[in-house]
Each structure stands twice: as structure tokens, then as C-alpha cells.
Design a protein around this motif. Structure first.
Motif, PDB file in Angstrom:
ATOM      1  N   PRO A  92      12.529   2.660  13.569  1.00 19.24           N
ATOM      2  CA  PRO A  92      11.738   1.764  12.704  1.00 19.24           C
ATOM      3  C   PRO A  92      11.465   2.388  11.338  1.00 19.24           C
ATOM      4  CG  PRO A  92      10.349   2.812  14.357  1.00 19.24           C
ATOM      5  CD  PRO A  92      11.752   3.169  14.713  1.00 19.24           C
ATOM      6  N   ARG A  93      11.225   1.564  10.344  1.00 16.29           N
ATOM      7  CA  ARG A  93      10.895   2.041   8.995  1.00 16.29           C
ATOM      8  C   ARG A  93       9.376   2.006   8.804  1.00 16.29           C
ATOM      9  NH1 ARG A  93      13.465   2.947   4.307  1.00 16.29           N
ATOM     10  NH2 ARG A  93      15.450   2.213   5.182  1.00 16.29           N
ATOM     11  N   GLN A  94       8.840   3.112   8.274  1.00  8.71           N
ATOM     12  CA  GLN A  94       7.400   3.186   8.019  1.00  8.71           C
ATOM     13  C   GLN A  94       7.150   3.859   6.670  1.00  8.71           C
ATOM     14  OE1 GLN A  94       4.672   4.428  11.091  1.00  8.71           O
ATOM     15  NE2 GLN A  94       6.215   4.191  12.700  1.00  8.71           N
ATOM     16  N   ALA A  95       6.029   3.514   6.068  1.00  8.96           N
ATOM     17  CA  ALA A  95       5.642   4.095   4.782  1.00  8.96           C
ATOM     18  C   ALA A  95       4.699   5.272   5.019  1.00  8.96           C
ATOM     19  CB  ALA A  95       4.957   3.041   3.909  1.00  8.96           C
ATOM     20  N   LEU A 160       8.202  21.878   3.850  1.00  6.94           N
ATOM     21  CA  LEU A 160       9.605  22.248   3.710  1.00  6.94           C
ATOM     22  C   LEU A 160      10.488  21.008   3.843  1.00  6.94           C
ATOM     23  CD1 LEU A 160      11.869  24.350   3.508  1.00  6.94           C
ATOM     24  CD2 LEU A 160      11.698  24.639   5.979  1.00  6.94           C
ATOM     25  N   ALA A 161      10.187  20.137   4.808  1.00  9.96           N
ATOM     26  CA  ALA A 161      10.980  18.916   4.996  1.00  9.96           C
ATOM     27  C   ALA A 161      10.888  18.005   3.774  1.00  9.96           C
ATOM     28  CB  ALA A 161      10.517  18.183   6.249  1.00  9.96           C
ATOM     29  N   ILE A 162       9.700  17.869   3.198  1.00 11.36           N
ATOM     30  CA  ILE A 162       9.535  17.030   2.006  1.00 11.36           C
ATOM     31  C   ILE A 162      10.289  17.623   0.825  1.00 11.36           C
ATOM     32  CG2 ILE A 162       7.849  16.150   0.341  1.00 11.36           C
ATOM     33  CD1 ILE A 162       5.824  15.988   2.656  1.00 11.36           C
ATOM     34  N   ALA A 166      14.017  16.110  -1.264  1.00 12.46           N
ATOM     35  CA  ALA A 166      14.182  15.860  -2.696  1.00 12.46           C
ATOM     36  C   ALA A 166      15.581  16.214  -3.187  1.00 12.46           C
ATOM     37  CB  ALA A 166      13.144  16.657  -3.487  1.00 12.46           C
ATOM     38  N   GLU A 167      16.352  16.973  -2.388  1.00  8.87           N
ATOM     39  CA  GLU A 167      17.730  17.284  -2.757  1.00  8.87           C
ATOM     40  C   GLU A 167      18.572  16.007  -2.726  1.00  8.87           C
ATOM     41  OE1 GLU A 167      19.182  20.461  -3.472  1.00  8.87           O
ATOM     42  OE2 GLU A 167      17.064  21.003  -3.686  1.00  8.87           O
ATOM     43  N   ARG A 168      19.573  15.967  -3.576  1.00 12.61           N
ATOM     44  CA  ARG A 168      20.430  14.790  -3.618  1.00 12.61           C
ATOM     45  C   ARG A 168      21.369  14.756  -2.415  1.00 12.61           C
ATOM     46  NH1 ARG A 168      23.170  14.115  -9.398  1.00 12.61           N
ATOM     47  NH2 ARG A 168      23.742  12.157  -8.351  1.00 12.61           N
ATOM     48  N   ASP A 169      21.552  13.558  -1.870  1.00 16.75           N
ATOM     49  CA  ASP A 169      22.518  13.323  -0.791  1.00 16.75           C
ATOM     50  C   ASP A 169      22.239  14.158   0.448  1.00 16.75           C
ATOM     51  OD1 ASP A 169      23.841  11.565  -2.502  1.00 16.75           O
ATOM     52  OD2 ASP A 169      25.039  13.189  -3.351  1.00 16.75           O
ATOM     53  N   ILE A 170      20.971  14.355   0.795  1.00 13.04           N
ATOM     54  CA  ILE A 170      20.617  15.097   2.000  1.00 13.04           C
ATOM     55  C   ILE A 170      19.686  14.244   2.855  1.00 13.04           C
ATOM     56  CG2 ILE A 170      19.156  16.995   2.834  1.00 13.04           C
ATOM     57  CD1 ILE A 170      20.449  18.850   0.990  1.00 13.04           C
ATOM     58  N   GLU A 171      19.941  14.250   4.162  1.00 16.59           N
ATOM     59  CA  GLU A 171      19.037  13.630   5.120  1.00 16.59           C
ATOM     60  C   GLU A 171      18.306  14.732   5.872  1.00 16.59           C
ATOM     61  OE1 GLU A 171      21.442   9.527   6.287  1.00 16.59           O
ATOM     62  OE2 GLU A 171      21.550  11.258   7.607  1.00 16.59           O
ATOM     63  N   VAL A 172      16.996  14.675   5.879  1.00 14.46           N
ATOM     64  CA  VAL A 172      16.180  15.672   6.570  1.00 14.46           C
ATOM     65  C   VAL A 172      15.434  14.989   7.709  1.00 14.46           C
ATOM     66  CG1 VAL A 172      14.388  17.417   6.347  1.00 14.46           C
ATOM     67  CG2 VAL A 172      15.893  16.939   4.410  1.00 14.46           C
ATOM     68  N   ILE A 216       9.959   7.845   1.914  1.00  9.93           N
ATOM     69  CA  ILE A 216      10.334   8.988   1.075  1.00  9.93           C
ATOM     70  C   ILE A 216      11.837   9.152   1.229  1.00  9.93           C
ATOM     71  CG2 ILE A 216      10.100  11.465   0.699  1.00  9.93           C
ATOM     72  CD1 ILE A 216       7.269  11.299   1.753  1.00  9.93           C
ATOM     73  N   GLU A 217      12.554   8.988   0.150  1.00  9.99           N
ATOM     74  CA  GLU A 217      14.014   8.999   0.220  1.00  9.99           C
ATOM     75  C   GLU A 217      14.525  10.300   0.837  1.00  9.99           C
ATOM     76  OE1 GLU A 217      17.934   8.363  -2.665  1.00  9.99           O
ATOM     77  OE2 GLU A 217      15.899   8.373  -3.515  1.00  9.99           O
ATOM     78  N   GLY A 218      15.350  10.163   1.864  1.00  5.35           N
ATOM     79  CA  GLY A 218      15.954  11.320   2.518  1.00  5.35           C
ATOM     80  C   GLY A 218      15.128  11.930   3.627  1.00  5.35           C
ATOM     81  N   LEU A 219      13.907  11.430   3.871  1.00  5.89           N
ATOM     82  CA  LEU A 219      13.030  12.018   4.892  1.00  5.89           C
ATOM     83  C   LEU A 219      12.954  11.109   6.118  1.00  5.89           C
ATOM     84  CD1 LEU A 219      11.046  14.265   5.753  1.00  5.89           C
ATOM     85  CD2 LEU A 219       9.209  12.887   4.737  1.00  5.89           C
ATOM     86  N   PHE A 220      13.236  11.691   7.288  1.00  2.00           N
ATOM     87  CA  PHE A 220      13.161  11.002   8.568  1.00  2.00           C
ATOM     88  C   PHE A 220      12.290  11.840   9.506  1.00  2.00           C
ATOM     89  CE2 PHE A 220      17.029   9.916   6.439  1.00  2.00           C
ATOM     90  CZ  PHE A 220      17.257   8.578   6.698  1.00  2.00           C
ATOM     91  N   VAL A 221      11.683  11.192  10.485  1.00  2.00           N
ATOM     92  CA  VAL A 221      10.781  11.885  11.411  1.00  2.00           C
ATOM     93  C   VAL A 221      11.122  11.488  12.840  1.00  2.00           C
ATOM     94  CG1 VAL A 221       8.388  12.230  12.138  1.00  2.00           C
ATOM     95  CG2 VAL A 221       8.924  11.958   9.700  1.00  2.00           C
TER      96      VAL A 221
END
Length: 330
Positions: A92-95, A160-162, A166-172, A216-221
Motif C-alpha cells: 500500500p502507499r502511505q504518506a 540513513l534510509a532517508i 535522496a540518491e538518484r535512481d535508488i530504491e531503499v 518520499i521518493e525512493g523510500l519503502f518500508v
């Protein structure tokens, strides 16, 4: 074969003057040596098929085999077949609640650059260098741990994850592996749900379906999920490796960051150490003892690369103060 018959000795003076080769010519007819004459009309050659046993495979001639292999081989310069796409993170997507981030003292992506952000930029750069050094997916799995509670491991793992996102083209993917006291979702101000332990306990649950996609672009939990008395056994099972391989297979731009329980308080950190390529051991200045640091390092020894992060340090021998440049005189 060579003929060894005796050469007739010379009978008169004239014959004595003849050389051995000339007399050999008389005996063996050396003038008749030469290639055999080829007949004008040759009979048609017939190819006899090889005799094989019943049921045995018939192998094609070598020339035909070579031609078939040449046709099957890719031409020079042809690229390798494309790899399969990585598993999509489909939860799911969350803010993320920005005010919650500020209350927790965490990085806020939209806020101005601070000394805290600069510090974590340095930390992430060291980790990214190792993650990009080779094609080893383990190097893109980073475990964050501490010897004891209260030394800042969740604070450091989340920041660290946040910073990495912020790096381009990275999924964390920030994985809450502190199944005893999970707190990642609370600190980010998002709702929990099925997570790591649910996917480990039930193979029918795909781990990617539990990963929360944040704004947050690129951030997953990946939340910790439900906990039970067999958490340690689930983490020690082969299912853990299969789950993590699924998340990182064919995904060279995806990084997993694990927030684990303190190494000297619970076993999950030691269990996960064998599934990661880097570990960040967080110790608190003026509080963590050397003995505790050594014990924690030993428990994480399955990880080939353990780095030390000193948290809450108030003194810098060089006078380093990040975040102040641009606010005053040069």
C-alpha cells in the motif's frame, strides 16, 4: 616395410667402378619409384552408415555438429539476453508525517541542509562505495545494530534510509527487523500492517506485497509484522534467505536497510548478520563500554564488513561543524 635383401657383389672391373646407388638401382628398380597412376574412371563412392546398437543415439558427423553449434552460438558482438525485471514492491502507499519526523529528530527531505544531514551523507557515501564496488547483492544489504538499547540504532537506521533515498535512481527498503520492539512505522507516522515475520511464517505471503510505498521518493518500508514466540526460529530458517533473495534479485539499484534489536539483548541481529554484506554497529559516546563493543562485534562476525558509528559525540578534535557554512563569513 623396408627390404633387406643382399646386393650382388660386382663381377668385373667395369662393374666395380659403378656406385653402390647404381648397383642398388639394378637390384631394386629405383627408377620405377613414383606416385601411382590414377585411373581415368573412378567408381562412385558409397557412404556406408555407421553401425549402431539398437536404441543407441546416432551422432551426426563432426562437420554437421560444428555447423549446428556455430548456428546456435550468438554472433560476435551480440549482447547477453536481458535479465528478468526485479520484483516490484507492490504494498500500500502511505504518506510519511513530516511533523512526526521533526518530533523524532529525524531528517525531513524538504527541509534545509543541516549538520545532521551532512553527517549522514558522509556515512551513506561509505556504505554506497561498498555497495557499488561489485555485483554482490549482499553488499546492498546493510544491517544497523547496537550493543545495548538506547544507543540510537533505530534513529541511525531511519536517517540513513532517508539519506540513501535522496540518491538518484535508488530504491531503499527500510526493514523493521526489531520484532521484539518495532518502532519504525511509528517514527515515520505511518500505519503498520503485515510485514517481515508474516512473510517468514507463511510462504504464501509474498514479501513485496507487504512493502509500504511512501511519498518520499525512493523510500519503502517493510514493517516487522506480527510477532510470536518462534520469531528467532523463523529468522534462522532457510526461508529468510529466500525472502531476501527475492527482494534483491535482479535489482542492482535496490538497497535493504535492517533495523535490528540490540545484539546483546536479542538474537535476531546475529541471525541476520549472515544474510547481509555490511553492518553498521552504533555505539553511544561515553556510554558503550569496550567490552560490550567487542561482544557485539563477535555476535555479528558472520557479516564480512562491520563498520563503527559513534553516536551522540559532542567533541571533534578538528573542530568540525557541518551545516554552518553559508550562514556567516567565509
Amino acid at each position: 616395410m623396408t627390404e633387406f635383401s643382399r646386393i650382388t657383389p660386382p663381377r668385373d672391373a667395369q662393374e666395380k667402378r659403378r656406385s653402390l646407388i647404381e648397383r642398388a638401382d639394378d637390384a631394386f628398380g629405383l627408377d620405377r619409384l613414383g606416385p601411382a597412376r590414377v585411373p581415368r574412371a573412378l567408381p562412385e563412392a558409397r557412404r556406408t552408415p555407421p553401425q549402431v546398437q539398437a536404441g543407441a543415439p546416432i551422432e551426426p558427423p563432426a562437420a554437421e555438429t560444428a555447423a549446428a553449434e556455430s548456428a546456435a552460438a550468438p554472433s560476435a558482438g551480440a549482447g547477453a539476453p536481458p535479465s528478468a525485471p526485479p520484483v516490484a514492491l507492490s504494498g500500500p502507499r502511505q504518506a510519511v508525517d513530516r511533523e512526526c519526523l521533526r518530533r523524532e529528530g529525524l531528517l525531513v527531505p524538504e527541509d534545509p541542509v543541516t549538520g545532521q544531514l551532512e553527517e549522514f551523507r558522509i556515512v551513506k557515501r561509505e556504505l554506497l562505495t561498498e555497495a557499488r564496488a561489485g555485483n554482490d547483492p549482499l553488499a546492498r544489504r546493510i544491517l544497523v545494530c547496537s550493543p545495548h538499547p538506547g544507543e540510537g540504532k533505530t534513529y541511525c537506521a531511519t536517517n540513513l534510509a532517508i539519506a540513501l533515498a535522496a540518491e538518484r535512481d535508488i530504491e531503499v527498503v527500510l526493514i523493521d527487523a526489531d520484532v521484539v520492539k518495532p518502532s519504525v512505522t511509528r517514527r515515520l507516522g505511518i500505519e503498520g500492517g503485515p510485514g517481515l515475520m508474516d512473510a517468514l511464517a507463511d510462504p504464501a505471503i509474498a514479501p513485496e506485497s507487504c512493502v509500504i510505498r511512501t511519498d518520499i521518493e525512493g523510500l519503502f518500508v517493510l514493517p516487522a509484522g506480527g510477532s510470536n514466540v518462534r520469531d528467532a526460529e523463523y529468522l534462522a530458517s532457510a526461508r529468510t534467505g529466500e525472502l531476501l533473495d527475492r527482494l534483491t534479485r535482479d535489482a542492482p539499484r535496490r538497497i535493504l536497510v535492517f533495523d535490528t534489536p540490540p545484539a546483546l539483548a536479542a538474537s535476531p541481529a546475529a541471525e541476520l548478520a549472515g544474510h547481509v554484506g555490511q553492518a553498521l554497529l552504533v555505539v553511544r559516546a561515553d556510554e558503550t563500554s569496550r567490552a560490550a563493543l567487542e561482544d557485539a562485534r563477535q555476535l555479528l562476525s558472520a557479516c564480512p564488513d562491520i563498520k563503527l558509528l559513534l553516536n551522540a559525540a559532542r567533541y571533534s578534535p578538528s573542530g568540525r561543524r557541518f551545516g554552518d557554512y553559508g550562514k556567516g563569513e567565509d
